[in-house]
Design a protein around this motif. Structure first.
Motif, PDB file in Angstrom:
ATOM      1  N   UNK A 133       8.415  73.111  19.223  1.00 20.37           N
ATOM      2  CA  UNK A 133       8.326  72.705  20.626  1.00 20.37           C
ATOM      3  C   UNK A 133       7.286  71.600  20.749  1.00 20.37           C
ATOM      4  N   UNK A 134       7.742  70.411  21.097  1.00 18.05           N
ATOM      5  CA  UNK A 134       6.900  69.213  21.079  1.00 18.05           C
ATOM      6  C   UNK A 134       6.841  68.623  22.483  1.00 18.05           C
ATOM      7  N   UNK A 135       5.680  68.695  23.148  1.00 21.04           N
ATOM      8  CA  UNK A 135       5.596  68.202  24.525  1.00 21.04           C
ATOM      9  C   UNK A 135       5.441  66.682  24.584  1.00 21.04           C
ATOM     10  N   UNK A 136       6.141  66.067  25.517  1.00 21.66           N
ATOM     11  CA  UNK A 136       5.965  64.641  25.775  1.00 21.66           C
ATOM     12  C   UNK A 136       5.011  64.448  26.937  1.00 21.66           C
ATOM     13  N   UNK A 137       3.988  63.617  26.766  1.00 22.75           N
ATOM     14  CA  UNK A 137       3.015  63.395  27.837  1.00 22.75           C
ATOM     15  C   UNK A 137       3.721  63.083  29.151  1.00 22.75           C
ATOM     16  N   UNK A 138       3.215  63.606  30.271  1.00 23.94           N
ATOM     17  CA  UNK A 138       1.997  64.395  30.438  1.00 23.94           C
ATOM     18  C   UNK A 138       2.179  65.900  30.223  1.00 23.94           C
ATOM     19  N   UNK A 139       3.328  66.343  29.752  1.00 25.63           N
ATOM     20  CA  UNK A 139       3.494  67.754  29.415  1.00 25.63           C
ATOM     21  C   UNK A 139       2.538  68.126  28.286  1.00 25.63           C
ATOM     22  N   UNK A 204      12.618  70.648  32.337  1.00 24.74           N
ATOM     23  CA  UNK A 204      11.554  71.006  31.404  1.00 24.74           C
ATOM     24  C   UNK A 204      11.898  70.720  29.952  1.00 24.74           C
ATOM     25  N   UNK A 205      13.195  70.749  29.597  1.00 25.52           N
ATOM     26  CA  UNK A 205      13.603  70.740  28.193  1.00 25.52           C
ATOM     27  C   UNK A 205      14.509  69.564  27.893  1.00 25.52           C
ATOM     28  N   UNK A 214      11.809  62.021  26.664  1.00 24.70           N
ATOM     29  CA  UNK A 214      10.842  63.087  26.479  1.00 24.70           C
ATOM     30  C   UNK A 214       9.628  63.104  27.398  1.00 24.70           C
ATOM     31  N   UNK A 215       9.256  62.024  28.102  1.00 24.73           N
ATOM     32  CA  UNK A 215       8.062  62.105  28.942  1.00 24.73           C
ATOM     33  C   UNK A 215       8.131  63.261  29.937  1.00 24.73           C
ATOM     34  N   UNK A 216       7.092  64.086  29.936  1.00 26.89           N
ATOM     35  CA  UNK A 216       7.000  65.196  30.874  1.00 26.89           C
ATOM     36  C   UNK A 216       7.855  66.402  30.519  1.00 26.89           C
ATOM     37  N   UNK A 217       8.543  66.346  29.369  1.00 30.54           N
ATOM     38  CA  UNK A 217       9.416  67.445  28.981  1.00 30.54           C
ATOM     39  C   UNK A 217       9.032  67.956  27.588  1.00 30.54           C
TER      40      UNK A 217
END
Length: 307
Positions: A133-139, A204-205, A214-217
């Motif tokens: 699980x890899x968050x994209x900023x700002x997540x 979210x995903x 991916x930003x925010x997800x």
């Protein structure tokens, strides 16, 4: 002179013990070696009989980093190696970290430990499923916790038990013990669940790797189930700014991070992990228990709640 020590009857030359590997905290190479010696009884079962890949960073996280699957030059003759498929028509040697002496020899090279989801005797037959699980900023890892809890419940609907660890960076890894299953089938199942997570949690995903998405997800990376891929091993130090560890966590901690603990609640440095092991033992021990292994549902993923 380079200090010589004896570990389980093996002579090891341990070099540059005072060299600072993590400048932010002053954590030295000697402390890296001490960490691995201290956690060895927890770490070794999770790399047992698995060909190891090394991410080397001998001058620290800000220096040169290079990934290698081949035994490094100068590998002692007593270090166990195995021949594993590297491509359809090629076999190659890789190191197996079979004991404390090998662990300390490898730690002296300053490495991250990465392993596949299969053992050396059964290449491309997985006994674990993994999601990165890899968050994209700002997540952040907080959003990862929300996704992890959803995936845990979803996997439970298919009769599978899930264990969580920090990645040692910004995200999380989820691992599921499996009855031995062809990696190709595990990969297909994992992709289906990642797509389902995106469908159920569209804000979210994301299940595709494209950075523009991916930003925010949270990118639910299912690709590490492919036979050729590897994942950071439990308890490995990471080549990051601090001496952060890919550390197993309890589900109560995952929920606590989501419920206000914030990203710092799931950052564990080497000293933290030593204390956690002394207090809680190895939270990932069930992954090495064949009795905990689950079977993938026949025909792929079922709808959650289906009988």
């Amino acid at each position: 002179m380079t200090p010589i020590t004896i570990v389980e009857g093996r002579r090891l030359a341990l070099s540059n013990l005072d060299k600072v590997i993590y400048p932010g905290s002053g954590f030295t190479k000697g402390e890296v070696l001490h960490y691995y010696a201290t956690v060895s009884s927890a770490l070794l079962p999770h790399v047992h009989d698995r060909p190891v890949s090394f991410l080397r960073y001998p001058d620290g996280p800000e220096g040169q980093r290079f990934f290698t699957k081949n035994p490094p030059p100068g590998t002692p003759g007593w270090v166990k190696t195995v021949r594993v498929p590297r491509s359809e028509d090629q076999l190659a040697e890789q190191v197996v970290v079979a004991d404390l002496a090998t662990l300390m020899w490898a730690a002296n090279l300053v490495v991250e430990f990465h392993v596949p989801q299969w053992t050396a005797g059964r290449p491309a037959v997985a006994d674990r499923l993994v999601f990165d699980l890899d968050p994209g900023d700002p997540a952040s890892v907080v959003e990862c916790c929300a996704v992890a809890l959803w995936l845990r419940e979803r996997l439970a609907a298919d009769g599978l038990e899930t264990y969580a660890k920090t990645s040692g960076s910004k995200g999380m890894h989820l691992l599921v013990p499996l009855e031995p299953t062809p990696s190709e089938r595990v990969s297909a199942y994992a992709k289906t669940l990642a797509q389902e997570a995106e469908s159920e949690l569209p804000e979210l995903v994301v299940h595709r790797m494209a950075k523009a998405l991916r930003p925010g997800k949270v990118f639910v990376d299912h690709s590490q189930n492919a036979a050729a891929k590897t994942t950071a091993a439990p308890y490995t130090l990471r080549a990051r700014a601090s001496a952060a560890v890919s550390a197993p966590v309890a589900w109560a901690e995952v929920a606590g991070c989501l419920d206000g603990g914030g990203p710092a609640a799931l950052v564990f440095l080497a000293d933290d992990v030593v204390a956690r092991l002394a207090r809680d033992g190895d939270l990932f021990a069930p992954l090495t228990d064949p009795g905990r292994a689950g079977a993938l549902p026949r025909g792929g993923a079922r709808t959650a709640g289906a009988s």
